[in-house]
Structure formats: C-alpha cells, structure tokens
Write an enzyme that holds these catalytic residues in place. Structure first.
Site, PDB file in Angstrom:
ATOM      1  N   SER A   1     -14.740  18.181 121.453  1.00 52.22           N
ATOM      2  CA  SER A   1     -14.168  17.503 122.307  1.00 52.22           C
ATOM      3  C   SER A   1     -14.217  18.618 123.789  1.00 52.22           C
ATOM      4  CB  SER A   1     -12.827  17.183 122.379  1.00 52.22           C
ATOM      5  OG  SER A   1     -11.899  16.941 123.254  1.00 52.22           O
TER       6      SER A   1
ATOM      7  N   LYS B   1      -9.325  19.750  99.734  1.00 51.18           N
ATOM      8  CA  LYS B   1      -8.920  19.978  98.409  1.00 51.18           C
ATOM      9  C   LYS B   1      -9.774  19.510  97.448  1.00 51.18           C
ATOM     10  CE  LYS B   1      -5.209  22.919  98.806  1.00 51.18           C
ATOM     11  NZ  LYS B   1      -5.275  24.142  97.946  1.00 51.18           N
TER      12      LYS B   1
ATOM     13  N   SER C   1       1.797  21.264  96.428  1.00 51.52           N
ATOM     14  CA  SER C   1       2.796  20.792  97.481  1.00 51.52           C
ATOM     15  C   SER C   1       2.455  19.314  97.823  1.00 51.52           C
ATOM     16  CB  SER C   1       2.634  21.808  98.516  1.00 51.52           C
ATOM     17  OG  SER C   1       1.456  21.773  99.043  1.00 51.52           O
TER      18      SER C   1
ATOM     19  N   ASN D   1      -1.523  18.339  98.437  1.00 51.43           N
ATOM     20  CA  ASN D   1      -2.815  18.116  98.613  1.00 51.43           C
ATOM     21  C   ASN D   1      -3.783  18.266  97.771  1.00 51.43           C
ATOM     22  OD1 ASN D   1      -2.697  16.756 101.373  1.00 51.43           O
ATOM     23  ND2 ASN D   1      -3.112  18.906 102.479  1.00 51.43           N
TER      24      ASN D   1
ATOM     25  N   GLY E   1      -5.478  30.835  99.554  1.00 48.59           N
ATOM     26  CA  GLY E   1      -6.788  31.593  99.955  1.00 48.59           C
ATOM     27  C   GLY E   1      -7.912  31.075  99.444  1.00 48.59           C
ATOM     28  N   GLY E   2      -7.958  29.803  98.470  1.00 45.41           N
ATOM     29  CA  GLY E   2      -9.113  29.004  98.212  1.00 45.41           C
ATOM     30  C   GLY E   2     -10.098  28.841  99.308  1.00 45.41           C
ATOM     31  N   LEU E   3      -9.645  28.112 100.388  1.00 46.46           N
ATOM     32  CA  LEU E   3     -10.598  27.616 101.503  1.00 46.46           C
ATOM     33  C   LEU E   3     -11.199  29.152 102.098  1.00 46.46           C
ATOM     34  CD1 LEU E   3     -11.705  25.572 103.137  1.00 46.46           C
ATOM     35  CD2 LEU E   3      -9.564  25.458 104.747  1.00 46.46           C
TER      36      LEU E   3
END
Length: 305
Positions: free
Chosen positions: A26, A51, A76, A78, A178-180
């Site tokens: 954008s 996820k 939680s 997702n 911390g996975g992402l």
C-alpha cells in the site's frame, strides 16, 4: 537445531494443503511508515493465522496409528484453531486446553473446526500443568511453538515472502513463543537479510531472555496482544539467541493505532498481535527508513471493537 533445509522441506510438505498467501503493498502505508512495506498476509491463511503451517507440518509427520489416536495441545486460540483445521482435513481427533477467558472469536474458531475444548486457568503455569497431565496419559502433544516441526512449518511463510521478493532488506515478525520468529530468521539468514521480532512492552520476556542469555518467564497476561502472551521455548530460544540481534518493543496503544492504520490503508482488520510489526516500523524509523521490509501479518482472528 532446525535449519533452512528443514524449513524448505516443510514448505514442500504442506504446499498442497496450506495457502500460499498473498504479499500486498500500500503506497499510503509506505508513506505513513517511511519505508517500503511488503505485507505477507497470513491473516488470509487457513484458520486465519500462520499457525496452520506448523500444525499441518507436524501432523503430516505422524504415523497413521498416531493420527488415529488423536492429538492434544494448549492454545490462546490461533494454534488451537489451526491444529483443529489441519486435523479436520486429515481426520484426526484433537483436544485443546483453552484459558476460560480466551477470546470468544478464537474459541468459536476452534469449535468450528471440531476441537474438543477443555477449559483451563489463564497463564503459563496452568498450560504446563495441563500438558504434563496429558503426557502422563501418553497423549500425543502438538505444542504451539516449541517443536522442530512447528518451527519449520512457520518458517515457510517467510520463505514464500523471500522467494517472491529476494531483494528485501529484512523481515519483521511478532514474537510470542518464538515459532514464527525462529523459523523466519533461518530463512532471512539464508537470504543474507535482517530479521527481528516485536513484542508488547507488557510481555517483554523475549527481549529480557535475549539480553540475559536464558529464558525468562512470561509476564502476567495484561496486553491486548493475546497471541503473544507466552514465554519462549528451548527450541525457539536456541535459534533466536544465535541468530537474532534485537527484539523491538511496542505498547498497546501503538499496536491499536497500527491496527487502525492497516485498516485505513489496506482495508484489512488484523489482530493487535499482528499489528505489532507495523507499530514497530512506526516507532523505530531510524532502523527502517527507506528500506524494503517484509512483515508477517500473523493473523486476523478478531472482531472490530
């Protein structure tokens, strides 16, 4: 430790089931932030969040006998919805431990995909107790982030981004468990690019962990960024400690303003957790000015307030 080859293999493994989400730009957003922003829209992923990638990758590596037994997790929202969606696709029963005060939108999303929900108390202590109880019963646990298969799957979002735009200066992701971030920094390193995570000031255990060199406990769950209120895991922290130089902080007001800015400039309504990356670009102009920056919009499972 997970490496780039495992991320690449995960991307191939889930390609037929996960969406290759769009990368949007954008000019109005670029002008507002003073840099060229590439939005990797995981808010448009199956189940509404990145996820799904890790959940799908983990499930696909279970044996038929293990899948028939079913899997368990805590979430939680997702991860629980993503795992439930992947389980529904593969015919796997799933049980999710969910805090009784979890987002109604995310709870409904999990139920929509057929999850069996068990209410637990909020916070890491209750999460860990629930998982310990399930493991004692020999359940197959698919954790939200601290597992090599989850990390590799989550990294596939950043891999797709860099495959389309290899010239990017760097990539920025939200940071919860911390996975992402750990998966993304493996990809960024492969492309010789910068990578950092962003977390709320009210949940800054990741930054504290990086500064102290050991995992710090999660702070009380007080931020509107509900998807980021957890501590790092041993697998994710091992990668982040080695490959991430800094973690940026934003406050809830900045996340909310970023959420509104994204809607104004793109028409997308994303989660506050997801908006933290945009808030960071706004708060730290000296880092990002005039650079080409990829950001992972991690999810869109929320209603407009």
């Amino acid at each position: 430790m997970v490496d780039f080859k495992q991320v690449s293999a995960a991307a191939d493994r889930i390609a037929a089931r996960a969406l290759r989400t769009p990368v949007k730009q954008s000019q109005a957003l670029n002008s507002a932030l003073g840099c060229q922003v590439y939005l990797k829209c995981e808010n448009e992923q199956k189940s509404g969040a990145f996820k799904f990638r890790g959940a799908c990758n983990a499930l696909l590596q279970l044996s038929p006998e293990q899948r028939a037994k079913g899997v368990v997790t805590v979430s939680s929202g997702n991860h629980g919805a993503a795992l439930a969606a992947a389980c529904q696709m593969l015919g796997v029963p799933v049980t999710v431990g969910v805090a009784h005060n979890a987002s109604p939108v995310k709870r409904s999303n999990m139920l929509r995909y057929g999850a069996n929900i068990i209410a637990i108390e909020p916070g890491m202590e209750a999460r860990e107790a629930f998982i310990a109880e399930q493991l004692a019963q020999n359940a197959i646990v698919i954790p939200p982030y601290d597992h090599p298969d989850i990390i590799a799957g989550q990294g596939s979002a950043a891999l797709e981004l860099f495959e389309e735009y290899p010239h990017l200066w760097g990539v920025v992701t939200p940071l919860g468990g911390g996975g992402l971030l750990s998966g993304s920094c493996l990809v960024a390193e492969h492309y010789d690019a910068f990578c950092c995570g962003v977390e709320p000031e009210l949940a800054a255990d990741g930054k504290q962990s990086l500064e102290k060199g050991e995992i710090q406990p999660a702070m009380p769950p007080q931020s509107i960024c509900d998807g980021l209120l957890t501590s790092l895991g041993k697998h994710t922290f091992a990668i982040i400690k080695e490959k991430v130089t800094d973690i940026l902080l934003v406050n809830d007001a900045e996340a909310k303003a970023a959420q509104e800015l994204v809607e104004e400039t793109t028409g997308m309504w994303i989660e506050p957790s997801s908006a933290t990356v945009i808030a960071a670009l706004k708060r730290y102009p000296d880092i990002f000015k005039e650079k080409h920056v990829g950001v992972i919009l991690s999810g869109g499972n929320c209603v407009k307030s």
